[in-house]
Scaffold this active site. Sequence first.
Site, short mmCIF file in Angstrom:
data_model
loop_
_atom_site.label_atom_id
_atom_site.label_comp_id
_atom_site.label_asym_id
_atom_site.label_seq_id
_atom_site.Cartn_x
_atom_site.Cartn_y
_atom_site.Cartn_z
N GLU A 53 0.12 -16.66 0.40
CA GLU A 53 0.11 -18.09 0.69
C GLU A 53 0.61 -18.90 -0.51
O GLU A 53 1.34 -19.88 -0.35
CB GLU A 53 -1.31 -18.54 1.04
CG GLU A 53 -1.90 -17.83 2.26
CD GLU A 53 -2.73 -16.60 1.90
OE1 GLU A 53 -3.77 -16.38 2.55
OE2 GLU A 53 -2.33 -15.86 0.97
N THR A 198 -3.53 26.08 -4.61
CA THR A 198 -2.19 25.48 -4.62
C THR A 198 -1.71 25.26 -6.05
O THR A 198 -0.54 25.48 -6.38
CB THR A 198 -2.20 24.15 -3.85
OG1 THR A 198 -2.56 24.40 -2.49
CG2 THR A 198 -0.84 23.48 -3.89
#
Length: 357
Positions: A53, A198
Site C-alpha cells: 500500500e 542423502t
Amino acid sequence: MQEHEKYMRRCFDLALLGRGNVSPNPKVGAVIVYQDNIIGEGYHQKYGQSHAEVNAIASVKDKNLLKESTIYVNLEPCCHWGKTPPCANLIIESKIKRCVISNKDINPKVFGGGIKLLQDNGVEVISGVLEEEGKFLNRRFFTNQSQKRPYVILKYAQTLDGFIAPEGEGGWISNETMKVWVHKQRTEEDAIMVGYNTILSDNPQLNVRHYSGRNPKRVVYDKYLTLPKDKNVFDNTQQTFILNYVKEGQEGNNVFLQLDEDKQFVEQALERLYEQKICSLVVEGGEKTLNKFLEADLWDEANVIVGEKNFGKGVKAPIIPQGLVSMENIGGDILKIYYNILKIFYILDRMNILIHF
C-alpha cells in the site's frame, strides 16, 4: 464485481513479484484506481521494507486524486507497528475513499483490526473479492499462521519405472532444463531439507547454482551428530539448521536444534523450524525422510519429477496418496504437482473459523 475482480487479479500479479523475498510476510500487491484508470500500483518487495500500500500510494503522481480513488489490496491492510508503520493509517491519511480486499488477515496482530480502523474513519471496505484465489496465493503464509508450522513441499525425482535411486552408485534422473526449475524453486522457498543418508551418499550443496536468486536455508537431520564435518552442508556458506538429539547451540552459520528422542520427529522438526521463522520447507529426500512426512500426514504439496530413464531396480519412490492437480513437460521430464487436499481444505476451513469468530 467484475471490475473489482479485474483489479484484484492485477494485485495478485504484483504480489507474485515478491516471491522469495518477503517471507515470513505474505505476498501483497496493491492497485489504486481513479475513474477506471490505474494511477498507482506497488507490491511488498522485501521483508522489512515498505508494504504494498505504501509503494502504491507513493507511485501516484497527483496525490489530489487519492480522495476520489479506490485502493485494491489482496490482504487486509495492517494496523500495527512492526518493521514499518501501519498501512491502514496511511490509507486514512491519504483520504482514499474505498478499500477493496481479497483476504482478511488472520495474524492476531491484525485479525480484522485493519478493516475496523478503516471503517471507523469513513473508508468504505469491500472484502472477499476472489477470496479463494487469494488464500491459495498466500497458502504458505496462511498455513504458517493457522497451523504454526512451515508449509511443507515434498520434492523428488523418480524414473519411469518408479525408483529414486539405483542400486550402488547414485544416478542423475532429471534433465538440465529441470535443474533450472529446481534451482528457481529454491530461490522461492525458505528452507530445503535432506536426511542423513542423502548427505552421506550425494554430499549435496543445497544452494542455488543454475538460477539467479537467494540461497535457501539448509535443514539437516543428523540424529547423533555423526555426519563428517567436511560435507558441503557444513561449509558455513549459508545458514544450516541441524536437527539432532544431542545439543542446542550455534557454531558459525550452523544452528543446532535439539529434539526429544521420545517424541514424534516430524511434528517436533516443524515446530522447531517454525520457531526459526521458516514459512516454507522443501523436503528433498531421501526416501526415509520423505516417507516420515507422508506417514505423519504433515505435507501440503508434492513436486514429483518423472525422468525418462529406467533403473530396473533400486530404491523405490514414495507413493503420493492423493491430490494430483497438474502435469507439465519440462525438457522431456514430467513435473507432477500434488496437493494434500484434506490439509488444504482443513486450513481454509480453519481460516474461515478464525476470521468469523
